[in-house]
Design an enzyme around this catalytic site. Structure first.
Site, PDB file in Angstrom:
ATOM      1  CE  LYS A  96      -0.345  -0.624   4.993  1.00 13.65           C
ATOM      2  NZ  LYS A  96      -1.114  -1.288   6.066  1.00 13.65           N
ATOM      3  CE1 TYR A 147      12.050  32.117   4.288  1.00 14.92           C
ATOM      4  CE2 TYR A 147      11.977  29.710   4.264  1.00 14.92           C
ATOM      5  CZ  TYR A 147      11.887  30.927   3.602  1.00 14.92           C
ATOM      6  OH  TYR A 147      11.647  30.944   2.254  1.00 14.92           O
TER       7      TYR A 147
HETATM    8  C1  PLP Z   1      -0.309  -2.267   6.677  1.00 12.25           C
HETATM    9  C2  PLP Z   1      -0.897  -3.572   6.976  1.00 12.25           C
HETATM   10  C3  PLP Z   1      -0.091  -4.714   7.078  1.00 12.25           C
HETATM   11  C4  PLP Z   1       1.426  -4.664   7.042  1.00 12.25           C
HETATM   12  O1  PLP Z   1       1.917  -4.112   8.228  1.00 12.25           O
HETATM   13  P1  PLP Z   1       3.490  -3.993   8.550  1.00 12.25           P
HETATM   14  O2  PLP Z   1       3.520  -3.656   9.980  1.00 12.25           O
HETATM   15  O3  PLP Z   1       4.023  -2.895   7.693  1.00 12.25           O
HETATM   16  O4  PLP Z   1       4.095  -5.309   8.232  1.00 12.25           O
HETATM   17  C5  PLP Z   1      -0.728  -5.938   7.240  1.00 12.25           C
HETATM   18  N1  PLP Z   1      -2.076  -6.016   7.317  1.00 12.25           N
HETATM   19  C6  PLP Z   1      -2.879  -4.931   7.249  1.00 12.25           C
HETATM   20  C7  PLP Z   1      -4.353  -5.101   7.353  1.00 12.25           C
HETATM   21  C8  PLP Z   1      -2.314  -3.685   7.085  1.00 12.25           C
HETATM   22  O5  PLP Z   1      -3.116  -2.602   7.042  1.00 12.25           O
END
Ligand code: PLP
Length: 406
Positions: free
Chosen positions: A67, A293
């Site tokens: 994602k 700044y």
């Molecule tokens: C983001 C996510 C993961 C992966 O999590 P990590 O801690 O980055 O390994 C797995 N399952 C779901 C539902 C997620 O939203």
């Protein structure tokens, strides 16, 4: 060897390319960028981390969580690499992210976990994306889409909320949903999933408690004759620290990118992304002179100030003002003054010979004339009071990604 973005996908004729339905902002491509600031993505390290995860997961299949553009690394490139290296599936949050990967030629199963499909159930079918469902509305909408399009039964994964209190059917509603699912030949319950709330605290109790609830849900489904092919729960932290949570499929994200999650240690992992630039200006200022700044930093002595062309609009948080470091010639130079939108100043007085054009490493390892040092995403996160997940995904689309195959 640095390969300029090989990721523009398989050649397709203009006619064969479907019109994108979802408009996506474009990220700067290496060829478009004149500025030396770039993120380097080490694909060999990515494959290495996949092997580390596979070893920890035992017989469970690995469905890589990509994602947010593959945690900022470029989902298409990461997906291609992991697919070839043996990952059996991919998980994304958004339908749009799944479409992007299908259009890039990814063939492996893709699970859409975000739970929001609007009225785009047809898009799920068209792109062979597996939705995670957790309520009646989603189940009926998906079934209707299958009927409407006359396609064969579509796979869905049912999510149960075993303690995260975010998405998923409440345990008490599982039976009701199962009764409906059983009567919908349009849908095939391919997976049953849940998500851990506290896995990265490395506390086996919370995981055990959530798994117990998951087992009850599994039994309820079985009583109604529903036996999902795969059950999955483990994110990176759970799969690395609690082997029993691996079940049939694991869903690692951050570990693939080389970060050990939270309190879970995993020294074998190798960072995948580094962020590099160059000094584009070096000046000497007198004692008492302010920098940046608001003059929030004042030179306590005659100081050599160097400017790095990366700022908060690139994902170098303004929270690093007067806090973080940048590597030059293999040594740390402190960030001085406030990080501005496009540029950041550092103090190179103690870096002999630092000059225009020297490499500046904002995240990653640098070997230089004066030594070797590393600034990890965890170190940056620590300065900012956040987590490496946010540091990696914050690197903005203005920073071109270069893919490295050592
Ligand atoms: C983001 C996510 C993961 C992966 O999590 P990590 O801690 O980055 O390994 C797995 N399952 C779901 C539902 C997620 O939203």
């Amino acid at each position: 060897m640095i390969v300029q973005n090989p990721l523009l996908g398989p050649m397709t004729s203009a006619l064969a390319t479907p019109l994108p339905r979802v408009l996506r902002p474009k990220r700067a491509l290496p060829a478009d960028s004149v500025r030396p600031t770039r993120a380097e993505v080490n694909l060999a390290n990515l494959r290495h981390n996949l092997r580390v995860v596979q070893r920890a997961a035992g017989d469970a299949h690995v469905w890589a969580v990509l994602k947010a553009d593959g945690y900022g690394h470029g989902a298409k490139a990461v997906a291609r690499t992991l697919e070839r290296a043996g990952a059996q599936g991919i998980c994304v949050a958004l339908l749009e992210e799944g479409v992007e990967l299908r259009e890039a030629g990814i063939k492996t199963p893709i699970l859409v976990m975000g739970g929001y499909y609007g009225r785009a159930y047809g898009e799920l079918l068209r792109h062979d994306l597996i939705p995670v469902v957790s309520d009646l509305g989603q189940i009926e909408a998906m079934a209707e889409e299958v009927r409407f399009s006359g396609s064969e039964a579509a796979r869905v994964h049912l999510k149960v909320d075993t303690g995260m209190s975010r998405l998923g059917a409440l345990p008490n509603d599982v039976r009701k949903l199962a009764e409906v699912l059983r009567l919908r030949p349009e849908l095939k319950l391919h997976g049953l999933m849940t998500h851990f709330a506290c896995a990265d605290l490395d506390d086996p109790d919370t995981i055990a408690r959530q798994l117990e609830i998951f087992e009850v849900a599994t039994t309820e489904l079985a009583e109604l004759g529903l036996r999902p092919e795969v059950r999955h729960a483990a994110n990176s932290a759970a799969l690395l620290a609690h082997a029993p949570s691996c079940l049939d499929v694991v869903r690692p994200g951050i570990a693939l990118f080389g970060v050990a999650p939270g309190r879970v240690a995993c020294p074998e992992l190798r960072a995948v992304m580094s962020v590099r630039s160059e000094l584009i200006s070096v000046r000497e200022i007198g004692a008492g002179q302010g920098v940046g700044y608001g003059w929030t930093w004042r030179a306590p002595r005659v100081t050599r100030v160097a400017t790095v062309p990366m700022g908060y609009a690139d994902g170098l948080s303004r929270g690093l003002s007067n806090k973080g470091h940048v590597l030059v010639r293999g040594r740390r130079a402190p960030i001085i003054g406030v990080v501005s939108m496009d540029m950041t100043m550092i103090d190179v007085t103690d870096i002999p010979g630092a000059e225009l054009g020297d490499e500046a490493v904002l995240m990653g390892t640098q070997r230089g004339l004066l030594g070797e040092d590393t600034i990890s995403s965890a170190e940056i996160a620590e300065h900012l009071g956040t987590i490496p997940w946010e540091v990696l995904t914050a690197i903005s689309r203005r920073v071109p990604r270069f893919y490295r195959e050592p």
